[in-house]
Design an enzyme around this catalytic site. Structure first.
Site, PDB file in Angstrom:
ATOM      1  N   ASP A 165       1.100  -1.251   0.407  1.00 27.83           N
ATOM      2  CA  ASP A 165      -0.048  -0.168   0.235  1.00 27.83           C
ATOM      3  C   ASP A 165       1.176   0.975   0.098  1.00 27.83           C
ATOM      4  O   ASP A 165      -0.082   2.155  -0.110  1.00 27.83           O
ATOM      5  CB  ASP A 165      -1.220  -0.107   1.101  1.00 27.83           C
ATOM      6  N   TYR A 243      10.431   3.908   3.399  1.00 27.17           N
ATOM      7  CA  TYR A 243      10.579   3.447   3.466  1.00 27.17           C
ATOM      8  C   TYR A 243      12.708   3.427   2.855  1.00 27.17           C
ATOM      9  O   TYR A 243      13.707   2.671   3.081  1.00 27.17           O
ATOM     10  CB  TYR A 243      11.028   1.923   3.077  1.00 27.17           C
TER      11      TYR A 243
END
Length: 452
Positions: A165, A243
């Site tokens: 997501d 990330y």
């Protein structure tokens, strides 16, 4: 239509059922959801939670510890397994942190330790689906998603699709900041799972990303830009997946995590043990207990990144762009033939309409790119060439991911150590070897793969 969830006793299952319950029957007609898990106790807790959900309609819920029963007749299979449980994640993270290396569930050594013990089970699941539900699509949630999807596609081919997501959440936040709905724009996103960049967002053929990057007020609406830094996203001219914080601010991230009283894994392990114990003892309170635990879990996601950016608590706007469950159900809807969806999905590099989408990678390397999904399958779209440092980073990390899969399939300790040593966030081959030895020593499921 039957949906089977492998890892059906997992904490996130109620989110899937909630999302499914509000889907129109005309859009996605699922009449049975079968929850499979190796733990009957966890299945019992999840059944209690689901029975407490305030939903006006929901599919029939079946639970089983027999994978064959779970798969027979399934049209879709969600892979949400967590081999070794949250306790395994604690060790994944701590072994790396003790060496001064990033300890995170999906990035670097922790993610590879998780993959080593998960790949054999993922391959067995793919083989079982081929036997008992050959018509089914497998949608992989299991982390590290790129590695696990690639291992399963080696068995099942295109009927396995990886989802995450974070890329589509990023795209939607940028669109919202620019006051555009998703139907009004297209976009260019490319990379690996948890390692990708939004490089353009087009409205009527004009790239609007430079407008976003030039405006502090607009950038302030983008969580990824806030935690990674306005100066850096402007310098590279694109918005990274959240990330990439762990690559761009690795030194600070490691220091921040080491200074915390609990790692993310320890926090989730304690929280989930407490939840499952309490919900098992008081099943009539299972729904309320799950809701409270879920809210706390969402609020503390990537807390170390927000602390370094002096962010405080997450903004509501940062968590309202769907989630894994919405991405999965969008994909199910498309593959069922009732809609065409533009999505960012984990597919093979060689699936592009004009050949490999990233020039330096093998055809079977799983990457994340925009795709059109419909009743005929998933169709990756052409993206602009990946160049420069970003191409180098993707190439190096994918080479390590390939080693992880090869090491696990061949039970080769040398290749496993090499995969850790060659990761860009690991700064010593000696440290890599010590970490691998520790993972084998402390995690039985890893030792089972490599000790022979």
């Amino acid at each position: 239509m039957k949906l089977t969830i492998f890892g059906g006793g997992g904490f996130r299952v109620p989110q899937i059922i909630e999302a499914l319950a509000v889907r129109s029957r005309n859009e996605l007609d699922v009449d049975t959801v079968c929850l499979f898990d190796i733990s009957a106790k966890r299945l019992s807790v999840m059944k209690s939670v689901l029975e407490a959900l305030p939903l006006t309609s929901m599919p029939r819920i079946a639970v089983t510890t027999d994978y064959r029963e779970a798969l027979r007749g399934a049209d879709f299979v969600f892979s949400t397994m967590r081999v070794g449980g949250t306790h395994g994640r604690v060790i994944d993270e701590k072994v790396a942190l003790d060496e001064g290396i990033l300890g995170q569930e999906t990035v670097g050594p922790g993610g590879y330790a998780y993959a080593f013990r998960t790949i054999p089970h993922a391959i067995r699941l793919a083989e079982a689906v081929k036997t008992y539900a050959p018509q089914a699509w497998v949608i992989n949630f299991t982390n590290p998603a790129g590695i696990i999807t690639q291992a399963m596609r080696n068995v099942m081919g295109k009927r396995v699709v990886g989802i995450c997501d974070t890329p589509i959440g990023l795209v939607r936040r940028v669109g919202r900041a620019l006051k555009r709905t998703e139907s009004e724009f297209t976009y260019d996103y490319v990379g690996l799972n948890h390692l990708g960049w939004l490089r353009a967002l087009y409205v009527d053929g004009t790239d609007m990303l430079p407008t976003l990057l030039a405006d502090d007020n607009l950038l302030s609406e983008i969580e990824e830009a806030r935690i990674i830094g306005f100066d850096w996203v402007r310098q590279i001219g694109m918005v990274p997946n959240e990330y990439l914080f762990y690559y761009y601010h690795n030194r600070e991230a490691v220091e921040q995590i080491q200074n915390e009283s609990h790692t993310r894994g320890q926090y989730l392990d304690e929280q989930q043990q407490k939840f499952y114990r309490a919900a098992g003892e008081t099943p009539d309170q299972a729904g309320a207990l799950w809701d409270a635990a879920h809210r706390e879990r969402e609020a503390t996601y990537m807390a170390e990144a927000r602390e370094l950016a002096d962010e405080g608590e997450r903004k509501q706007s940062d968590v309202e762009e769907g989630g894994y469950q919405e991405v999965a159900l969008d994909l199910m809807t498309a593959l069922s033939g009732t809609a065409t969806k533009r999505m960012i999905l984990g597919v093979c590099n060689g699936d592009g309409p004009e050949g490999p989408l990233i020039s330096s990678l093998d055809n079977d390397a799983v990457i994340e790119v925009p795709c059109l999904a419909d009743g005929d399958g998933v169709h990756p779209q052409v993206v602009a060439p990946l160049i420069g440092a970003e191409l180098g980073l993707v190439t190096q990390v994918k080479a390590c991911e390939n080693l992880v899969i090869k090491a696990t399939v061949n039970r080769d300790r040398g290749l496993a150590w090499q995969a850790l040593a060659e990761h860009p966030l690991v700064n010593s081959v000696n440290v890599a070897q010590r970490m691998f030895d520790q993972y084998c020593s402390l995690i039985p499921e890893v030792a089972e793969v490599f000790d022979r």
